[in-house]
Design an enzyme around this catalytic site. Structure first.
Site, short mmCIF file in Angstrom:
data_model
loop_
_atom_site.label_atom_id
_atom_site.label_comp_id
_atom_site.label_asym_id
_atom_site.label_seq_id
_atom_site.Cartn_x
_atom_site.Cartn_y
_atom_site.Cartn_z
N TYR A 58 44.75 39.34 41.72
CA TYR A 58 44.32 40.09 40.54
C TYR A 58 45.21 39.68 39.37
O TYR A 58 46.30 40.22 39.19
CB TYR A 58 44.45 41.58 40.84
N LYS B 175 40.70 36.68 40.95
CA LYS B 175 40.12 37.28 39.75
C LYS B 175 41.03 36.90 38.58
O LYS B 175 42.16 37.36 38.50
CB LYS B 175 40.05 38.79 39.89
#
Length: 297
Positions: free
Chosen positions: A135, A163
């Site tokens: 992330y 991501k």
């Protein structure tokens, strides 16, 4: 094996002034996402204000979501924490409550080195019992991953996707190429930053981790479908229709805008956790007018 691609919708997590998750409101936000056929749901992401909720409430949010979604879409759950041992506990909680994967951001007060972030991911992947998504959200964590670090973490057992912030449109192809060169072959690479995501998808991104999809899954899904079909012109045209929303996100922050929108759309009444303040009545009126003109409801 879980493969994270397509549209991942990131809703807010409505809670009261004491930080207790509002179960009915969360269900009202989640049900349309599952019904729309999103490819995954990003629960307790940055838009889901995971950093402002206690461990008990984070676990409770996952339980509510798992019951509501009932297997119709995998739940990707934010497990970021200041301490590695706490992130491991949060991963275990999320897995027990029904999460399919954990969204792990390198949350920190003291700036972290790349080796510290690598060790953090290695420990959580090894001991948390939950597949991990890298992330990368430098706006909130103030840590910026290099492509080389993402590549090293991607090779850890149990790390299943990344991501990353979508590059500016003119740099989308080059940015994607730099990341692909560092990653294992066929490793799922997805992007956030709604206003830049379409070009990242056209350049070959595998997933869109979308704030807007937490409220408008069908409009965002149409863009993903167009890029998946190789129809870049249609994807760009659909994205252009959403430019007024992207302008609001950039001007007022997507978090504050979607909190206002959740109430404007009649889904729930929730304020962002303090010290984040709700937007002014004047800005809320601007948001309501933009959404009416876009026929987003």
């Amino acid at each position: 094996m879980l493969r994270i691609t397509g549209l991942s919708a990131f809703p807010i997590t409505p809670s009261d002034a004491d930080g207790r998750v509002e179960a009915d409101a969360l269900r009202r936000l989640l049900e349309p996402l599952a019904a729309a056929g999103v490819d995954s749901i990003g629960l307790l992401g940055s838009t889901g204000t995971y950093a402002y909720l206690s461990r008990d409430e984070r676990r409770r949010a996952v339980e509510i979501a798992a019951e509501t979604v009932s297997g119709r879409a995998p739940l990707l759950v934010g497990i970021g924490a200041l301490r590695t041992d706490e992130a491991i506990r949060l991963a275990r909680d999320a897995r027990a409550a029904g999460a399919a994967a954990g969204l792990l951001a390198p949350v920190s007060y003291t700036p972290l080195t790349e080796e510290e972030v690598l060790a953090h991911f290695e420990a959580v992947a090894g001991e948390g019992g939950l597949p991990l998504v890298i992330y990368d959200n430098p706006t909130t964590t103030h840590f910026r991953f290099s492509p080389e670090l993402i590549g090293r973490i991607a090779r850890l057992p149990g790390v299943v996707a990344a991501k990353c912030p979508a590059p500016e449109p003119a740099a989308a192809a080059a940015g994607l190429a730099a990341l692909r060169a560092a990653l294992p072959a066929d490793f799922p690479l997805g992007f956030s930053g709604d206003w830049n995501a379409t070009e990242a998808l056209i350049a070959g991104g595998d997933a869109w981790f979308s704030v807007a999809a937490g409220l408008f899954p069908n409009a965002c899904r149409a863009i993903v479908q167009a890029t998946g079909a190789g129809d870049a012109d249609r994807a760009r045209a659909l994205n252009a229709e959403l430019e007024p929303l992207w302008a609001l996100f950039k001007s007022h922050s997507s978090l504050r805008v979607v909190y206002a929108l959740a109430e404007i759309l009649g889904l729930c009444r929730a304020a962002p956790p303090l010290p984040i303040q709700p937007l002014s009545p004047e800005v809320r009126a601007e948001i309501a007018g933009a959404v009416r003109r876009l026929s987003l409801s």
